[in-house]
Every structure is written in C-alpha cells, then in structure tokens.
Scaffold this active site. Sequence first.
Site, PDB file in Angstrom:
ATOM      1  N   THR A   8     -33.969  33.168  -0.991  1.00  0.00           N
ATOM      2  CA  THR A   8     -33.958  32.027  -1.911  1.00  0.00           C
ATOM      3  C   THR A   8     -32.993  32.269  -3.052  1.00  0.00           C
ATOM      4  O   THR A   8     -32.786  33.417  -3.467  1.00  0.00           O
ATOM      5  CB  THR A   8     -35.374  31.766  -2.505  1.00  0.00           C
ATOM      6  OG1 THR A   8     -35.306  30.596  -3.335  1.00  0.00           O
ATOM      7  CG2 THR A   8     -35.912  32.917  -3.329  1.00  0.00           C
ATOM      8  N   ASN A  10     -33.623  30.535  -5.777  1.00  0.00           N
ATOM      9  CA  ASN A  10     -34.394  29.916  -6.846  1.00  0.00           C
ATOM     10  C   ASN A  10     -35.353  30.950  -7.466  1.00  0.00           C
ATOM     11  O   ASN A  10     -36.332  31.366  -6.842  1.00  0.00           O
ATOM     12  CB  ASN A  10     -35.168  28.729  -6.249  1.00  0.00           C
ATOM     13  CG  ASN A  10     -35.937  27.943  -7.283  1.00  0.00           C
ATOM     14  OD1 ASN A  10     -36.561  28.520  -8.163  1.00  0.00           O
ATOM     15  ND2 ASN A  10     -35.899  26.634  -7.165  1.00  0.00           N
ATOM     16  N   LYS A  13     -39.160  30.017  -7.633  1.00  0.00           N
ATOM     17  CA  LYS A  13     -39.886  30.148  -6.369  1.00  0.00           C
ATOM     18  C   LYS A  13     -40.186  31.615  -6.082  1.00  0.00           C
ATOM     19  O   LYS A  13     -41.274  31.971  -5.629  1.00  0.00           O
ATOM     20  CB  LYS A  13     -39.061  29.534  -5.225  1.00  0.00           C
ATOM     21  CG  LYS A  13     -39.067  28.027  -5.247  1.00  0.00           C
ATOM     22  CD  LYS A  13     -38.038  27.400  -4.313  1.00  0.00           C
ATOM     23  CE  LYS A  13     -38.158  27.808  -2.873  1.00  0.00           C
ATOM     24  NZ  LYS A  13     -37.263  27.000  -2.011  1.00  0.00           N
ATOM     25  N   GLU A  42     -28.014  24.443   5.214  1.00  0.00           N
ATOM     26  CA  GLU A  42     -29.236  23.635   5.342  1.00  0.00           C
ATOM     27  C   GLU A  42     -28.877  22.378   6.120  1.00  0.00           C
ATOM     28  O   GLU A  42     -28.012  21.622   5.698  1.00  0.00           O
ATOM     29  CB  GLU A  42     -29.777  23.247   3.964  1.00  0.00           C
ATOM     30  CG  GLU A  42     -30.333  24.428   3.203  1.00  0.00           C
ATOM     31  CD  GLU A  42     -31.252  24.034   2.037  1.00  0.00           C
ATOM     32  OE1 GLU A  42     -31.637  22.858   1.939  1.00  0.00           O
ATOM     33  OE2 GLU A  42     -31.575  24.933   1.249  1.00  0.00           O
ATOM     34  N   ASP A  76     -39.337  25.927   1.796  1.00  0.00           N
ATOM     35  CA  ASP A  76     -38.623  24.739   1.356  1.00  0.00           C
ATOM     36  C   ASP A  76     -39.591  23.777   0.733  1.00  0.00           C
ATOM     37  O   ASP A  76     -40.678  23.554   1.265  1.00  0.00           O
ATOM     38  CB  ASP A  76     -37.900  24.088   2.530  1.00  0.00           C
ATOM     39  CG  ASP A  76     -36.428  24.279   2.341  1.00  0.00           C
ATOM     40  OD1 ASP A  76     -35.956  25.386   2.614  1.00  0.00           O
ATOM     41  OD2 ASP A  76     -35.766  23.332   1.846  1.00  0.00           O
ATOM     42  N   PHE A 151     -40.450  25.545 -13.468  1.00  0.00           N
ATOM     43  CA  PHE A 151     -39.042  25.254 -13.164  1.00  0.00           C
ATOM     44  C   PHE A 151     -38.953  23.856 -12.576  1.00  0.00           C
ATOM     45  O   PHE A 151     -39.973  23.178 -12.374  1.00  0.00           O
ATOM     46  CB  PHE A 151     -38.488  26.316 -12.192  1.00  0.00           C
ATOM     47  CG  PHE A 151     -39.124  26.276 -10.823  1.00  0.00           C
ATOM     48  CD1 PHE A 151     -38.518  25.626  -9.761  1.00  0.00           C
ATOM     49  CD2 PHE A 151     -40.350  26.903 -10.583  1.00  0.00           C
ATOM     50  CE1 PHE A 151     -39.115  25.596  -8.507  1.00  0.00           C
ATOM     51  CE2 PHE A 151     -40.951  26.883  -9.332  1.00  0.00           C
ATOM     52  CZ  PHE A 151     -40.319  26.224  -8.285  1.00  0.00           C
ATOM     53  N   TYR A 153     -39.025  20.298 -11.438  1.00  0.00           N
ATOM     54  CA  TYR A 153     -39.675  19.063 -11.884  1.00  0.00           C
ATOM     55  C   TYR A 153     -41.006  19.315 -12.601  1.00  0.00           C
ATOM     56  O   TYR A 153     -41.722  18.358 -12.922  1.00  0.00           O
ATOM     57  CB  TYR A 153     -39.909  18.144 -10.674  1.00  0.00           C
ATOM     58  CG  TYR A 153     -38.620  17.681 -10.007  1.00  0.00           C
ATOM     59  CD1 TYR A 153     -37.980  16.515 -10.425  1.00  0.00           C
ATOM     60  CD2 TYR A 153     -38.034  18.416  -8.981  1.00  0.00           C
ATOM     61  CE1 TYR A 153     -36.794  16.093  -9.833  1.00  0.00           C
ATOM     62  CE2 TYR A 153     -36.855  18.002  -8.371  1.00  0.00           C
ATOM     63  CZ  TYR A 153     -36.241  16.849  -8.809  1.00  0.00           C
ATOM     64  OH  TYR A 153     -35.057  16.434  -8.217  1.00  0.00           O
ATOM     65  N   ASP A 154     -41.353  20.561 -12.842  1.00  0.00           N
ATOM     66  CA  ASP A 154     -42.662  20.878 -13.429  1.00  0.00           C
ATOM     67  C   ASP A 154     -42.990  20.092 -14.709  1.00  0.00           C
ATOM     68  O   ASP A 154     -44.127  19.648 -14.874  1.00  0.00           O
ATOM     69  CB  ASP A 154     -42.784  22.390 -13.692  1.00  0.00           C
ATOM     70  CG  ASP A 154     -43.087  23.166 -12.409  1.00  0.00           C
ATOM     71  OD1 ASP A 154     -43.511  22.547 -11.422  1.00  0.00           O
ATOM     72  OD2 ASP A 154     -42.894  24.401 -12.404  1.00  0.00           O
ATOM     73  N   ARG A 182     -47.067  25.160  -3.254  1.00  0.00           N
ATOM     74  CA  ARG A 182     -46.563  26.476  -2.824  1.00  0.00           C
ATOM     75  C   ARG A 182     -47.744  27.427  -2.554  1.00  0.00           C
ATOM     76  O   ARG A 182     -47.785  28.090  -1.534  1.00  0.00           O
ATOM     77  CB  ARG A 182     -45.631  27.047  -3.906  1.00  0.00           C
ATOM     78  CG  ARG A 182     -45.070  28.427  -3.604  1.00  0.00           C
ATOM     79  CD  ARG A 182     -43.795  28.707  -4.356  1.00  0.00           C
ATOM     80  NE  ARG A 182     -42.809  27.675  -4.084  1.00  0.00           N
ATOM     81  CZ  ARG A 182     -42.538  26.656  -4.894  1.00  0.00           C
ATOM     82  NH1 ARG A 182     -43.142  26.540  -6.066  1.00  0.00           N
ATOM     83  NH2 ARG A 182     -41.656  25.749  -4.536  1.00  0.00           N
TER      84      ARG A 182
HETATM   85  P1  ITT Z   1     -33.755  27.813  -2.001  1.00  0.00           P
HETATM   86  O1  ITT Z   1     -32.581  28.703  -2.230  1.00  0.00           O
HETATM   87  O2  ITT Z   1     -35.028  28.570  -1.769  1.00  0.00           O
HETATM   88  O3  ITT Z   1     -33.534  26.739  -0.966  1.00  0.00           O
HETATM   89  P2  ITT Z   1     -33.914  25.557  -3.799  1.00  0.00           P
HETATM   90  O4  ITT Z   1     -33.974  25.440  -5.299  1.00  0.00           O
HETATM   91  O5  ITT Z   1     -32.792  24.860  -3.087  1.00  0.00           O
HETATM   92  O6  ITT Z   1     -33.966  27.098  -3.420  1.00  0.00           O
HETATM   93  P3  ITT Z   1     -35.894  23.952  -2.425  1.00  0.00           P
HETATM   94  O7  ITT Z   1     -34.842  23.248  -1.647  1.00  0.00           O
HETATM   95  O8  ITT Z   1     -37.094  24.444  -1.709  1.00  0.00           O
HETATM   96  O9  ITT Z   1     -35.308  25.143  -3.269  1.00  0.00           O
HETATM   97  O10 ITT Z   1     -36.511  23.085  -3.587  1.00  0.00           O
HETATM   98  C1  ITT Z   1     -35.942  21.933  -3.956  1.00  0.00           C
HETATM   99  C2  ITT Z   1     -36.163  21.649  -5.392  1.00  0.00           C
HETATM  100  O11 ITT Z   1     -37.454  21.054  -5.544  1.00  0.00           O
HETATM  101  C3  ITT Z   1     -36.140  22.828  -6.341  1.00  0.00           C
HETATM  102  O12 ITT Z   1     -34.845  23.190  -6.716  1.00  0.00           O
HETATM  103  C4  ITT Z   1     -36.918  22.247  -7.505  1.00  0.00           C
HETATM  104  O13 ITT Z   1     -36.077  21.469  -8.301  1.00  0.00           O
HETATM  105  C5  ITT Z   1     -37.933  21.343  -6.809  1.00  0.00           C
HETATM  106  N1  ITT Z   1     -39.206  22.054  -6.679  1.00  0.00           N
HETATM  107  C6  ITT Z   1     -39.688  22.703  -5.592  1.00  0.00           C
HETATM  108  N2  ITT Z   1     -40.875  23.285  -5.871  1.00  0.00           N
HETATM  109  C7  ITT Z   1     -41.115  23.007  -7.167  1.00  0.00           C
HETATM  110  C8  ITT Z   1     -42.150  23.332  -8.064  1.00  0.00           C
HETATM  111  O14 ITT Z   1     -43.166  24.099  -7.702  1.00  0.00           O
HETATM  112  N3  ITT Z   1     -42.073  22.886  -9.314  1.00  0.00           N
HETATM  113  C9  ITT Z   1     -41.054  22.129  -9.721  1.00  0.00           C
HETATM  114  N4  ITT Z   1     -40.026  21.785  -8.956  1.00  0.00           N
HETATM  115  C10 ITT Z   1     -40.049  22.217  -7.685  1.00  0.00           C
END
Ligand code: ITT
Length: 198
Positions: A8, A10, A13, A42, A76, A151, A153-154, A182
């Site tokens: 990831t 992120n 996450k 992706e 994801d 992080f 949209y929290d 999650r």
């Molecule tokens: P990866 O490298 O793991 O793919 P990413 O940021 O692209 O990281 P995702 O595609 O899974 O991750 O997530 C998409 C977005 O959704 C992420 O960047 C956040 O903006 C939002 N998101 C996912 N889970 C969230 C959470 O628990 N709280 C707030 N926003 C969340």
Amino acid sequence: MKRLLFLTGNAGKLAEASHFFEPLGYQVEPFLIDGEVPIVIEPQSDSLKEVAIAKIEQAKALLNLSGQDGSIFVEDAGLFIDDLNGFPGVNSASVLKQIGLSGILNLMSEITHRGAEFRACAVLFTGNELVFGEGVCRGTITGKTLGESGFGYDPIFSPEGEDSGRTFGQMDRMAKEAFSHRAKALESVKKQLDLLGR
Ligand code: ITT
C-alpha cells in the site's frame, strides 16, 4: 511474530492494519522493493474485489522476484455515497486528490439524504492460499469537516451507531475500529486464517 507484507502507498491504511494485526501476532510491514512501494496497475473496474485480486497477483509475482518471504496483503476501500450513485466509489483516492473534501461537500450541498457507506475488500496470500475479507460501514456525510484524526474522508463521515454523531475524524484508532469497514474486513480474514490453522 508472523510477517505480513502490506502492499500500500497509504500510510493511514498501514497504521490501521498494524493496529489490528499486531496484537494477533503479526508484524505488519510495508511491502517495499529497493526501499520503494512498487507500482502496480489497478484495473478499471467497479468491483473492489477485482481490483484487490489484480493487486495481489502482481504482488505475488513481485515477491517471488524480490526473494523476500512472508504473507502478502492488499486491501482496497472506497466511499460510496447513496445519492451520488455510489460516487466516488472505486475512484475515492483520485477524486479526493482532485476535488478534496470541500468538493464532495459542495456536490452534496442540495442533497438532504446523506447516507453513504465505506466498503473494504482485503486479500491475504499466505504463500499457499488466498484469503478474502469484506467489510461495510454505513453512515452519513456531515455538512462540514469535523476532526483531524484518521485520513481520507474520515472528517466528513459519521458511522451509524455512533450516538454523539462524531465523525471518524474525531475518533482515535481504537474508536474507529469498533465501526470501520477495514476492521470488519480484517476480522473476516483473521477468522479464516484461524480456520486454516495459519
Ligand atoms: P493503496 O496504495 O493501498 O491502493 P489508496 O489510498 O489508493 O492506497 P484505496 O484505493 O483502497 O487506497 O482507497 C481509496 C481511498 O478511499 C483512500 O485514498 C481514502 O481517500 C479513502 N478511504 C479508504 N478507506 C478509508 C477510511 O477508512 N477512512 C477514510 N477514507 C478512506
């Protein structure tokens, strides 16, 4: 401790997965190659599961090439807003970058039904088998940003069942875990690992 390599980019996450898995005996580490998060493709898809499977397949190949060992993990997630037909959904990361939380709040300024859900799909490769877990967290989109924790949209998402109406942005990791998509997806992965005796 068993080693779990999480592919990831992120940090939020990664922190949540570590918090969940570490008490269960897993050392969660970022999956890096030459010190960098490897770039994976992706696919264009409306399904989080399809995206997660494509990522784990690429991660398996990269793990082989890099000569590292350990289980690999991808996850994801996205925010699906009812009255925006599931937008931003699988595009949550890029939409947030482009329009920010204020952009989402502007899009919803005339919308009274504020229902939405976070969804997560987690996939773990044990070295032998793939284990999947999915989780959903229903809630509402607030009228303004509240809080700075977490992080993505929290700060605009208040989970169902949170009586005081706090957003994830106003909760610490532990409090968010009691509701989050999650945590549910990871819980499901964990149960199946237990069944497999891993
Ligand atoms: P990866 O490298 O793991 O793919 P990413 O940021 O692209 O990281 P995702 O595609 O899974 O991750 O997530 C998409 C977005 O959704 C992420 O960047 C956040 O903006 C939002 N998101 C996912 N889970 C969230 C959470 O628990 N709280 C707030 N926003 C969340």
